[in-house]
Design an enzyme around this catalytic site. Structure first.
Site, mmCIF file in Angstrom:
data_model
loop_
_atom_site.group_PDB
_atom_site.id
_atom_site.type_symbol
_atom_site.label_atom_id
_atom_site.label_comp_id
_atom_site.label_asym_id
_atom_site.label_seq_id
_atom_site.Cartn_x
_atom_site.Cartn_y
_atom_site.Cartn_z
ATOM 1 N N ASN A 1 0.874 -1.167 0.000
ATOM 2 C CA ASN A 1 0.000 0.000 0.000
ATOM 3 C C ASN A 1 0.916 1.224 0.000
ATOM 4 O OD1 ASN A 1 -1.779 2.067 0.519
ATOM 5 N ND2 ASN A 1 -2.284 1.414 2.607
ATOM 6 N N TRP A 2 1.064 1.811 -1.171
ATOM 7 C CA TRP A 2 2.024 2.933 -1.285
ATOM 8 C C TRP A 2 1.516 4.211 -0.644
ATOM 9 C CZ3 TRP A 2 4.161 2.773 -7.043
ATOM 10 C CH2 TRP A 2 4.832 1.562 -7.238
ATOM 11 N N LYS A 3 0.220 4.253 -0.341
ATOM 12 C CA LYS A 3 -0.401 5.477 0.199
ATOM 13 C C LYS A 3 -0.103 6.647 -0.749
ATOM 14 C CE LYS A 3 -0.171 3.408 4.710
ATOM 15 N NZ LYS A 3 -0.182 3.576 6.152
ATOM 16 N N GLY B 1 2.314 2.598 10.745
ATOM 17 C CA GLY B 1 3.268 3.688 10.570
ATOM 18 C C GLY B 1 3.944 4.122 11.857
ATOM 19 N N SER C 1 3.265 -1.785 10.440
ATOM 20 C CA SER C 1 4.712 -1.810 10.697
ATOM 21 C C SER C 1 5.364 -3.158 10.408
ATOM 22 C CB SER C 1 5.011 -1.358 12.127
ATOM 23 O OG SER C 1 4.581 -0.017 12.327
ATOM 24 N N GLU D 1 -5.561 -4.593 10.569
ATOM 25 C CA GLU D 1 -4.541 -3.580 10.789
ATOM 26 C C GLU D 1 -4.862 -2.804 12.065
ATOM 27 O OE1 GLU D 1 -2.492 -2.556 6.777
ATOM 28 O OE2 GLU D 1 -4.158 -1.185 7.076
ATOM 29 N N GLU E 1 -6.899 5.021 7.592
ATOM 30 C CA GLU E 1 -6.686 6.441 7.261
ATOM 31 C C GLU E 1 -7.932 7.016 6.577
ATOM 32 O OE1 GLU E 1 -2.875 5.917 5.315
ATOM 33 O OE2 GLU E 1 -2.022 5.429 7.272
ATOM 34 N N HIS F 1 -9.516 1.428 4.658
ATOM 35 C CA HIS F 1 -8.255 1.623 5.372
ATOM 36 C C HIS F 1 -8.494 2.593 6.526
ATOM 37 C CE1 HIS F 1 -4.194 2.891 6.330
ATOM 38 N NE2 HIS F 1 -3.807 1.753 5.789
HETATM 39 P P1 PGA Z 1 2.721 0.540 7.632
HETATM 40 O O1 PGA Z 1 1.257 0.729 7.018
HETATM 41 O O2 PGA Z 1 3.268 -0.757 7.112
HETATM 42 O O3 PGA Z 1 3.510 1.734 7.158
HETATM 43 O O4 PGA Z 1 2.562 0.509 9.123
HETATM 44 C C1 PGA Z 1 0.417 -0.368 6.802
HETATM 45 C C2 PGA Z 1 -0.884 0.108 6.204
HETATM 46 O O5 PGA Z 1 -1.358 1.189 6.587
HETATM 47 O O6 PGA Z 1 -1.468 -0.555 5.328
#
Ligand code: PGA
Length: 250
Positions: free
Chosen positions: A9-11, A173, A212, A167, A97, A95
């Site tokens: 997931n590159w965001k 993150g 993470s 998640e 976010e 997600h």
């Molecule tokens: P992260 O994000 O690996 O940077 O913790 C995972 C995600 O949000 O899918």
């Protein structure tokens, strides 16, 4: 036997140049991945680039979000059918976010899940609790509520053509990974909850862990019986880290 799956997931990261070198490295080293399917989810505007570079490889691609609407007057939105036009196999829905920064409710996420499936995309449904919810002992209730919104709208059988990503929001993150035992506990809860309604769907469902995950902790997470791979944020932007994670899949 469930096939392992590792999704990047590159965001909101990447550029034409950096994507090219990342995808080139993944392609060059794909032979070292034996046990996992691999996919990347770049920002929308790079889907065409992903398609050009990944077509006819075993690496799949997908998007990070979709509209819950059919095409029409919805400025700034993208319809599921458009993602299909760009060869997407997957789309991430719900997600944390999106839920927490953009106010997506469980019901809205379920509508996005439905739209994805109606276009034959495979939704990667993200679920997971906030730190305060875990500390309040609400973790199972939160995950159940997020899952039930989809089951209520689409039926449990719809999960057969989906992927779930657990998640925990406190691990995203932050560098704070759930321990393999903590993750396994929730994965088993999710599978058990679905098994109460359809044992076959539960048995075959890929449940990914995200939060993470790095090259250094992937292997111990992936040895857990109900963890079928990972949804990887930060570490998916570095080819060597992402490849190490994919190599760790069973
Ligand atoms: P992260 O994000 O690996 O940077 O913790 C995972 C995600 O949000 O899918």
């Amino acid at each position: 036997m469930r096939q392992s799956l590792v999704v990047g997931n590159w965001k909101m990261n990447g550029s034409i140049q950096s994507n090219q070198s990342l995808l080139d490295s993944l392609k060059q080293n794909i032979g070292s991945i034996q046990h996992a399917e691999m996919a990347v989810c770049p920002p929308f505007v790079y889907l065409q680039q992903a398609r050009q570079l990944l077509e006819n490889t075993v690496i799949g691609w997908g998007a990070q979000n979709i509209s819950h609407q059919n095409p029409g007057a919805f400025t700034g939105e993208l319809a599921a059918t458009m993602l299909v036009d760009f060869g997407c196999k997957y789309v991430i829905v719900g997600h944390s976010e999106r839920r927490n920064l953009y106010g997506e409710s469980d019901e809205r996420v379920a509508e996005k899940f439905a739209k994805a499936q109606s276009a034959r995309l495979i939704p990667i449904l993200c679920v997971g609790e906030l730190l305060e919810e875990r500390e309040a002992g609400e973790m199972e209730n939160v995950v159940k509520r997020q899952l039930d919104a989809v089951i209520n709208l689409q039926g449990v059988a719809s999960l057969a053509k989906s992927v779930i990503a657990y998640e925990p929001v406190w691990a995203i993150g932050t560098g704070k990974t759930a321990t393999p035992q903590q993750a396994q506990e929730v994965h088993a809860f999710i599978r058990g909850r679905i098994a109460e309604q359809d044992a076959g769907v539960a048995e075959n469902l890929q449940i990914l862990y995200g939060g993470s995950v790095k090259g250094s902790n992937a292997a111990e997470l992936f040895t857990m019986p109900d963890i079928d791979g990972g949804l990887i944020g930060g570490a998916s932007l570095k080819a060597d880290e992402f490849l190490t994670i994919c190599q760790a899949a069973r």
